[in-house]
Design an enzyme around this catalytic site. Structure first.
Site, short mmCIF file in Angstrom:
data_model
loop_
_atom_site.label_atom_id
_atom_site.label_comp_id
_atom_site.label_asym_id
_atom_site.label_seq_id
_atom_site.Cartn_x
_atom_site.Cartn_y
_atom_site.Cartn_z
N PHE A 111 0.84 -1.10 0.02
CA PHE A 111 -0.05 0.04 0.04
C PHE A 111 0.95 1.41 -0.13
O PHE A 111 0.49 2.34 -0.42
CB PHE A 111 -0.93 -0.08 1.19
CG PHE A 111 -0.33 0.29 2.67
CD1 PHE A 111 -0.64 1.57 2.96
CD2 PHE A 111 0.21 -0.57 3.31
CE1 PHE A 111 0.24 1.95 4.23
CE2 PHE A 111 0.85 -0.12 4.46
CZ PHE A 111 0.62 1.12 4.96
N LYS A 112 2.15 1.22 0.30
CA LYS A 112 2.88 2.18 0.39
C LYS A 112 3.14 2.89 -0.84
O LYS A 112 3.47 4.24 -0.88
CB LYS A 112 4.50 2.01 1.10
CG LYS A 112 4.22 1.10 2.47
CD LYS A 112 3.92 1.79 3.27
CE LYS A 112 3.82 1.24 4.87
NZ LYS A 112 5.00 0.89 5.45
N ASP A 113 2.95 2.20 -2.11
CA ASP A 113 3.04 2.67 -3.26
C ASP A 113 2.17 3.57 -3.74
O ASP A 113 2.40 4.95 -4.55
CB ASP A 113 2.81 1.49 -4.27
CG ASP A 113 3.99 0.82 -4.24
OD1 ASP A 113 5.28 1.34 -4.34
OD2 ASP A 113 3.94 -0.55 -4.77
N THR A 144 8.04 0.29 3.34
CA THR A 144 8.14 1.65 3.03
C THR A 144 9.47 1.79 2.41
O THR A 144 9.53 2.55 1.29
CB THR A 144 8.23 2.48 4.19
OG1 THR A 144 7.07 2.74 4.98
CG2 THR A 144 8.76 4.00 4.09
#
Length: 466
Positions: A111-113, A144
């Site tokens: 999800f960090k993308d 991250t």
């Protein structure tokens, strides 16, 4: 829009300066002075928008003083065009009114993308405009780091130094960071845990003299407001896909550093009907212990099958405490100084207000593995351990079965083969085609002692203009 510090002593800044500053000079985190608020009618009008256009609608009020609308729209189009699914954040149904939102369709499968692909473009834009160079220093508990490197590796005005806890991230997570080649990319394996890495980053931002005044640090961790801002969008996306804003939604969020669920809290404050936010943690459960018993106390960190949540000091929790204390920076500063020395509680009425906003649950490794196995046997759908914790917490904490419950799917299961094997499944999750040769790529990283002076010395020596 102006941004203020959660500790009340640093100057208010505009978006550009907040983007480059990361941690405020008083040690606090920047938050908007006020939030935009959208009516139900306006949110409803966004149904059917492509993800990048929805992101523009939600985020532009935060950047409009710094970036022209057309430039920001172009940036967002480029950011989300590299995701592997047309919906960008597709929903998968597990059961009646129960969903997983897949946030792992970006380049590094996490999800960090969503935030870091954008952050790299924002940095490029602002640094080119200012003709300025920065050193990115970040800490990662797993995801991250690779997302930051992928998002920022092409930035011309940046050197990247990412700290990860030595031998405490999964092999896939480590290789995603250490196999990216580039003279401006430096991976540091610290002989300690994530909290040690995070502490070094905060200390370094507080005193940057080791850089000799030749450059400045920039943050990629979720202390950087731009990270939180980008994560607000997918709450709106999920709601609109399932009948919002005309019906309320519930979200379960696997979280260690409190950034992803804080974005959901902000979405609610901005007008999105959200009836429940579930904080899903592993046995490193400082957030759950606070929410369930009003006691904020650090315990010994444990190594688990969900390493991205092996965190004991949740940085973004400070942003919530700021709101719970009526945006009184002095009160927040006093509380956190006391928390560094021992357990603390907040006034009962403030804690009860937090309990109205959030539920929480802590899920151990056995329950995580049981959930991975059960969901696969029921649906032939494979969860990574963090998402499994989210699903388990959602089921344990659900207030109303008539309200859609959406668990944020934070990472691809192929990043955590040990957890899948531990669950007893014989299925082996496969890396997507663009990472098929990951285990054949050359790694490059430096192992350093758990010493802030040693880490700072390495950075001072190796950034490109040193």
């Amino acid at each position: 829009m102006r941004y203020i510090s959660t500790r009340g002593e640093a100057p208010a800044l505009g978006f550009e300066d907040v983007l480059l500053t990361g941690l405020a000079t008083d040690g606090g985190l920047y938050v908007p002075e006020s939030l935009p608020h959208f009516s139900v009618e306006e949110i409803r009008s966004w149904r059917g928008l492509p993800y990048a256009e929805l992101a523009y609608k939600v985020m532009y009020p935060f950047v409009e003083d710094a970036i022209p609308a057309d430039d920001f729209r172009k940036m967002l189009g480029e950011t989300y065009s590299v995701f592997s699914h047309q919906a960008v954040a597709p929903l998968v149904q597990l059961d009646t009114n129960e969903w997983v939102m897949e946030l792992f369709r970006g380049p590094t499968l996490a999800f960090k993308d969503f935030a870091l692909q954008l952050l790299g473009r924002l940095l490029d834009y602002v640094l080119e405009k200012r003709k300025q160079h920065v050193v990115i220093m970040g800490a990662t508990s797993g995801d991250t780091g690779s997302a930051a490197i992928e998002g920022c590796r092409r930035c011309e005005h940046v050197d990247i130094f990412i700290l990860h806890p030595h031998q405490r991230v999964s092999e896939v997570q480590r290789r995603q960071m250490t196999t990216v080649q580039g003279d401006n990319i430096h991976n540091i394996a610290v002989k300690g845990n994530f909290d040690d890495c995070q502490r070094m980053v905060k200390e370094s931002f507080g005193n940057q003299s080791f850089l000799g005044g030749k450059t400045q640090l920039a943050a990629v961790n979720s202390i950087n407001w731009a990270r939180i801002m980008a994560q607000i969008v997918y709450y709106f996306q999920a709601s609109l896909a399932l009948g919002g804003p005309d019906r309320s939604m519930a979200f379960s969020v696997p979280t260690g550093n409190f950034g992803d669920i804080f974005a959901g809290y902000l979405a609610k404050k901005m007008g999105l009907p959200i009836s429940q936010l579930v904080i899903a943690t592993n046995c490193n459960d400082i957030l759950h212990r606070f929410m369930s018993g009003n006691k904020y106390e650090q315990h010994q960190l444990e190594h688990t099958l969900s390493p991205s949540m092996d965190i004991m000091v949740s940085s973004n929790f400070e942003r919530l405490l700021f709101d719970l204390h009526g945006r009184d920076g002095a009160a927040v500063k006093d509380l956190l100084e006391r928390a560094a020395k021992g357990p603390v509680s907040i006034e009962d009425y403030r804690w009860k207000h937090a309990r109205k906003l959030f539920d929480s649950d802590a899920v151990d490794d056995k329950a995580t593995c049981d959930t991975i196995r059960d969901i696969y046997e029921q649906n032939e759908y494979l969860l990574d351990p963090h998402t499994a914790i989210g699903v388990r917490a959602a089921r344990n904490c659900r207030r109303d079965s008539a309200v859609p419950m959406i668990t944020l799917g934070t990472a691809h299961p192929a990043k955590f083969p040990d957890a899948i094997a531990e669950s007893g499944l014989v299925v082996k999750p496969q890396l997507p085609a663009h990472m098929a040769d990951l285990f054949e790529r050359e790694e490059r990283y430096t192992v350093l002692d758990n010493s802030v002076s040693e880490v700072q010395g390495f950075i001072a020596k190796h950034w490109k203009n040193a």
